[in-house]
Write a protein that holds these residues in place. Structure first.
Motif, short mmCIF file in Angstrom:
data_model
loop_
_atom_site.label_atom_id
_atom_site.label_comp_id
_atom_site.label_asym_id
_atom_site.label_seq_id
_atom_site.Cartn_x
_atom_site.Cartn_y
_atom_site.Cartn_z
N LYS A 241 0.83 -1.20 0.00
CA LYS A 241 0.00 0.00 0.00
C LYS A 241 0.86 1.26 0.00
CE LYS A 241 -3.73 -2.35 2.46
NZ LYS A 241 -4.55 -2.40 3.70
N LEU A 242 1.97 1.20 0.74
CA LEU A 242 2.88 2.34 0.79
C LEU A 242 3.52 2.57 -0.59
CD1 LEU A 242 4.32 4.56 2.34
CD2 LEU A 242 5.99 2.85 3.11
N LEU A 243 3.91 1.48 -1.24
CA LEU A 243 4.52 1.59 -2.56
C LEU A 243 3.55 2.22 -3.55
CD1 LEU A 243 6.86 0.98 -4.52
CD2 LEU A 243 5.85 -1.28 -4.88
N ARG A 244 2.29 1.78 -3.52
CA ARG A 244 1.29 2.34 -4.43
C ARG A 244 1.10 3.83 -4.18
NH1 ARG A 244 -2.60 1.48 -7.93
NH2 ARG A 244 -4.59 2.60 -7.77
N LEU A 245 1.07 4.21 -2.91
CA LEU A 245 0.93 5.63 -2.57
C LEU A 245 2.09 6.44 -3.12
CD1 LEU A 245 -0.22 8.06 -0.93
CD2 LEU A 245 1.17 7.24 0.99
N LEU A 246 3.31 5.94 -2.93
CA LEU A 246 4.49 6.69 -3.35
C LEU A 246 4.60 6.77 -4.87
CD1 LEU A 246 7.14 5.35 -0.80
CD2 LEU A 246 5.67 7.37 -0.63
N GLU A 247 4.15 5.74 -5.56
CA GLU A 247 4.25 5.73 -7.01
C GLU A 247 3.18 6.60 -7.67
OE1 GLU A 247 4.17 1.59 -8.05
OE2 GLU A 247 6.37 1.46 -8.08
N ARG A 285 12.03 -4.97 -2.53
CA ARG A 285 13.10 -4.39 -3.33
C ARG A 285 12.60 -3.18 -4.12
NH1 ARG A 285 17.97 -6.46 -4.73
NH2 ARG A 285 17.36 -8.50 -3.91
N ASP A 286 11.37 -3.29 -4.69
CA ASP A 286 10.84 -2.17 -5.48
C ASP A 286 10.57 -0.95 -4.60
OD1 ASP A 286 8.78 -3.45 -4.17
OD2 ASP A 286 7.56 -3.80 -5.96
N LEU A 287 10.19 -1.19 -3.35
CA LEU A 287 9.97 -0.07 -2.43
C LEU A 287 11.30 0.58 -2.07
CD1 LEU A 287 8.19 1.66 -0.63
CD2 LEU A 287 8.29 -0.14 1.11
N TYR A 288 12.33 -0.25 -1.86
CA TYR A 288 13.65 0.31 -1.53
C TYR A 288 14.12 1.27 -2.62
CZ TYR A 288 18.64 0.81 -0.91
OH TYR A 288 19.89 1.37 -0.78
N TYR A 289 14.05 0.84 -3.88
CA TYR A 289 14.56 1.68 -4.95
C TYR A 289 13.65 2.89 -5.22
CZ TYR A 289 18.22 -1.69 -5.78
OH TYR A 289 19.33 -2.48 -5.61
N ARG A 290 12.42 2.81 -4.71
CA ARG A 290 11.52 3.97 -4.82
C ARG A 290 11.89 5.04 -3.81
NH1 ARG A 290 9.69 7.86 -5.30
NH2 ARG A 290 7.66 8.64 -5.95
N ILE A 291 12.33 4.63 -2.63
CA ILE A 291 12.62 5.61 -1.57
C ILE A 291 14.09 6.06 -1.57
CG2 ILE A 291 10.80 4.67 -0.12
CD1 ILE A 291 12.95 3.36 1.61
N ALA A 292 14.98 5.27 -2.21
CA ALA A 292 16.42 5.54 -2.13
C ALA A 292 16.94 6.27 -3.36
CB ALA A 292 17.19 4.24 -1.93
N GLY A 293 16.18 7.25 -3.84
CA GLY A 293 16.62 7.99 -5.01
C GLY A 293 17.92 8.75 -4.77
N PHE A 294 18.06 9.32 -3.57
CA PHE A 294 19.25 10.11 -3.23
C PHE A 294 19.62 9.82 -1.78
CE2 PHE A 294 21.79 13.84 -2.23
CZ PHE A 294 22.47 14.08 -3.41
N PRO A 295 20.51 8.86 -1.53
CA PRO A 295 20.89 8.53 -0.15
C PRO A 295 21.78 9.63 0.46
CG PRO A 295 21.40 6.72 -1.66
CD PRO A 295 21.14 7.94 -2.49
N ILE A 296 21.54 9.93 1.71
CA ILE A 296 22.39 10.85 2.46
C ILE A 296 22.84 10.14 3.73
CG2 ILE A 296 22.54 13.04 3.72
CD1 ILE A 296 20.49 14.21 1.86
N TYR A 297 24.15 10.04 3.90
CA TYR A 297 24.71 9.39 5.09
C TYR A 297 24.89 10.42 6.19
CZ TYR A 297 28.09 7.27 8.24
OH TYR A 297 28.74 6.81 9.36
N LEU A 298 24.37 10.12 7.38
CA LEU A 298 24.53 10.98 8.54
C LEU A 298 25.68 10.46 9.38
CD1 LEU A 298 21.58 11.58 7.59
CD2 LEU A 298 21.04 12.04 9.98
N PRO A 299 26.77 11.21 9.51
CA PRO A 299 27.91 10.72 10.29
C PRO A 299 27.56 10.58 11.76
CG PRO A 299 28.19 13.04 9.75
CD PRO A 299 26.99 12.57 8.99
N SER A 300 28.14 9.57 12.39
CA SER A 300 27.95 9.40 13.83
C SER A 300 28.71 10.50 14.57
CB SER A 300 28.48 8.03 14.27
OG SER A 300 29.88 7.95 14.02
N LEU A 301 28.39 10.68 15.83
CA LEU A 301 29.04 11.73 16.61
C LEU A 301 30.53 11.44 16.81
CD1 LEU A 301 28.69 14.40 18.03
CD2 LEU A 301 27.94 13.18 20.09
N ARG A 302 30.90 10.18 16.88
CA ARG A 302 32.33 9.85 17.03
C ARG A 302 33.11 10.19 15.77
NH1 ARG A 302 29.37 5.37 17.18
NH2 ARG A 302 29.48 3.89 15.45
N GLU A 303 32.42 10.32 14.62
CA GLU A 303 33.08 10.79 13.41
C GLU A 303 33.16 12.31 13.38
OE1 GLU A 303 31.83 8.46 9.69
OE2 GLU A 303 30.22 8.01 11.10
#
Length: 438
Positions: A241-247, A285-303
């Motif tokens: 249902k989430l995939l259908r909404l996003l598409e 898998r199809d939902l993953y590639y729908r939401i992961a258009g532009f990944p942003i990595y958040l560094p940990s505080l120790r970094e």
């Protein structure tokens, strides 16, 4: 019409602050937006970019920042970097885009520099903004700024407590949707019935207790941004249902027959390795590639250990203990702590320590026991390093990547994001040292 006139016309047509510089950093053309950004007066043919933006007689690479001009010269391609500039509003973050300008014969005439002000981050304590100035923090800002320039779906990846909601708000704030709603949907613990009624709303009489119609969060978010926090916790039966909404961006309220549409920008976040979940069959898998258009990595505080003193002052300033401050010994000890809970844990430590401290100065003895106990293990690690035979940087990199290959369970793409390099660079390094991911 000579080259100078052409370049000045080009500069004037840009609505953001912009200059044209030569390889010696000298400014030869400037638009009004640039002049209004800085308190120093630009003298064409004399002023150098670093004198105006940094109040320094040396280029920015001489004091710890990446120089996009040097990158342009070495690659003959456009380059970008996030810098801290001295503007009329004080120290401010700017996202710089540098492009080589060529004549008809392909010869480089100079370089166009366009500035994009970053209002959602600050180098010092400022309410409602992200705070920091470490290299990983700047790299994250660059990704946020790039993402905000389009409607691409953004996936925030990082450890628990690393500030995903604040980053999601920054993506929204920097976008052209910033005057519309920013709606947060907590995915953890949502049952199927609650999922539909919360997201899509319901009509009067749709179920027992529905005495009136109610708008869903998706309808409320129309024109703005929807942030799905911990999207990895959405059960499989709801992912369809989430995939259908996003598409389609279309949905029906519970108990309703009319199909509705909502125009929203998607930002998702998860501390889980979603690709691992995909391989295990726990995330579509199809939902993953729908939401992961532009990944942003958040560094940990120790970094981001360089940011700890600034963050400590920031949290103290906007707390009930603003009259207190941390001693240098306490700050040193915090800098050695691993912070498994990241920024959220740091904020809790600050509040605990401020309550324990009997004086206005918070000493290392006022810190929680978990932080104080970390001193011994850290000191032991430092002693081991001192007693270890020196290695070349190549040997160190090889040893580190070898250990990563043995222990890392994720995909090459996710490892590349974690290491803050491209997948291509990762494969090149692995090939160089004869390594393979397990």
């Amino acid at each position: 019409m000579n080259n100078t006139t052409v370049v000045q016309s080009m500069i004037n047509a840009i609505d953001k602050p912009a200059i044209f510089i030569t390889p010696d950093y000298v400014i030869h053309a400037v638009n009004q937006a640039y002049r209004e950004t800085y308190d120093a007066d630009v003298i064409l043919g004399q002023s150098k970019c670093h004198q105006i933006s940094h109040h320094s007689d040396q280029p920015c690479d001489k004091h710890g920042e990446e120089c996009p001009l040097l990158q342009c010269q070495s690659t003959n391609r456009a380059a970008s970097a996030v810098h801290i500039h001295s503007t009329v509003q004080g120290k401010s973050y700017c996202d710089i885009l540098m492009k080589p300008i060529k004549d008809n014969s392909g010869m480089v005439l100079g370089f166009l520099e366009i500035l994009d002000a970053i209002d959602y981050a600050s180098t010092e304590s400022k309410k409602g903004t992200m705070v920091g100035q470490s290299a990983p923090f700047k790299q994250m800002l660059n990704r946020i700024n790039r993402a905000s320039q389009s409607n691409i779906a953004v996936l925030l990846q990082g450890e628990t407590g690393s500030g995903k909601e604040l980053v999601a708000k920054a993506v929204h704030q920097a976008s052209n949707r910033n005057d519309k709603p920013f709606v947060v949907i907590e995915c953890t613990g949502l049952s199927e019935n609650l999922f539909e009624s919360e997201l899509f709303g319901y009509e009067k009489g749709a179920f027992t207790g529905a005495t009136s119609s109610k708008k869903g969060l998706i309808e409320i978010a129309h024109g703005g941004t929807v942030f799905f926090d911990e999207i990895g916790d959405v059960p499989m039966n709801m992912q369809v249902k989430l995939l259908r909404l996003l598409e389609t961006q279309c949905y029906r309220a519970v108990g309703g027959l009319k199909q509705k549409r909502s125009d929203f920008r998607l930002v998702s976040a998860s501390h889980k390795n979603l690709l691992d979940l995909v391989e295990k069959g726990e995330f579509r898998r199809d939902l993953y590639y729908r939401i992961a258009g532009f990944p942003i990595y958040l560094p940990s505080l120790r970094e981001r250990y360089d940011d700890i003193p600034t963050l400590v002052n920031h949290f103290i300033k906007y707390s009930d203990y603003k009259h207190k401050k941390f001693s240098s010994n306490a700050l040193t000890l915090l800098g050695r702590y691993a912070f498994p809970g990241n920024i959220r844990e740091l904020k809790n430590i600050i509040e605990q320590s401020a309550l324990i401290a009997n004086e206005d100065v918070i000493h290392s003895s006022d810190l929680p026991e978990s932080v104080q106990l970390s001193r011994t293990s850290t000191d032991e690690k430092i002693a081991v390093k001192i007693n270890t035979e020196l290695m070349t940087l190549d040997d160190m990199e090889c040893a580190y990547l070898s250990q990563v290959c043995e222990q890392y369970a994720g995909s090459p793409a996710e490892l590349a994001i974690t290491l803050n390099i491209s997948v291509r660079t990762l494969y090149r390094k692995l090939q160089r040292y004869g390594l393979k991911l397990s």
